[in-house]
Motif scaffolding. Sequence first.
Motif, PDB file in Angstrom:
ATOM      1  N   GLY A  67       0.847  -1.183   0.000  1.00  0.00           N
ATOM      2  CA  GLY A  67       0.000   0.000   0.000  1.00  0.00           C
ATOM      3  C   GLY A  67       0.876   1.223   0.000  1.00  0.00           C
ATOM      4  O   GLY A  67       2.103   1.129   0.094  1.00  0.00           O
ATOM      5  N   GLU A 141     -10.697   8.295  -8.185  1.00  0.00           N
ATOM      6  CA  GLU A 141      -9.969   7.022  -8.184  1.00  0.00           C
ATOM      7  C   GLU A 141      -9.652   6.581  -9.606  1.00  0.00           C
ATOM      8  O   GLU A 141      -8.562   6.063  -9.877  1.00  0.00           O
ATOM      9  N   HIS A 155      -9.211   0.843  -4.348  1.00  0.00           N
ATOM     10  CA  HIS A 155      -8.577   1.455  -3.187  1.00  0.00           C
ATOM     11  C   HIS A 155      -9.631   2.115  -2.308  1.00  0.00           C
ATOM     12  O   HIS A 155     -10.677   2.552  -2.789  1.00  0.00           O
ATOM     13  N   THR A 159      -6.720   5.815   0.839  1.00  0.00           N
ATOM     14  CA  THR A 159      -5.573   5.318   0.088  1.00  0.00           C
ATOM     15  C   THR A 159      -5.427   6.064  -1.227  1.00  0.00           C
ATOM     16  O   THR A 159      -4.311   6.344  -1.666  1.00  0.00           O
TER      17      THR A 159
END
Length: 220
Positions: A67, A141, A155, A159
Amino acid sequence: MTPSLRSRDGEAERRFVETLRARYEQAGFSFQAEPDADQLPDFLEGYRPDAIARKPGENVAIDVRRGPGPSEPPLPAVRRLFEGHPDWRLHVAFMASDPLKAFPIPRADPAEIRVQEAEVRALHAAGHRRPAFVLAWALLEAALRATRDGADRAHSPGTVVQALAMNGLVDPETERDLRALVPLRNRIVHGDLAVDPSDHDIALVLAAVRAVLSEEAVHP
């Protein structure tokens, strides 16, 4: 510099790398997982990516990470190695924390993202702020995924914001403002009918989408 190849959950990482292999080979690249030092350019100074992909005029070093949080070696230091070497680029591929729950999402064409931005504006103009706000986050995103370093996995909103900031796609002020909107987005998505985004909130997310799409990091 410490090599990037990591031993954690090796089988899950190998499966993930194989999905990357298929994608790059379909695009006409040759692909090598766990490359040896003599297969890497001298400017990488001992940094060892998890894989490399090559085709005439384009070389990619692939760094697989769990991540966008802190990890070794630090991404900013790795990215600096590629400065001044336009024939090479770095692709940071983020794995899901639970690979069994990960699912691939194809990259959206930036032009299609811009078309859907118009849909967000239409929803907003009609007074449908909640769906406009949620769709704007979806486009953010998608814009991240459209960048050269974007991963083809879902995600969380937090994130997404962190990845955009770490890749230099949004400035620190925008990162801070977007992060403050994550709880609002989550409350709406999870059924809190008592909250409503403001006009400014929607405009902020859409401005971030446009900023990401304007970066050179976005695929043509």
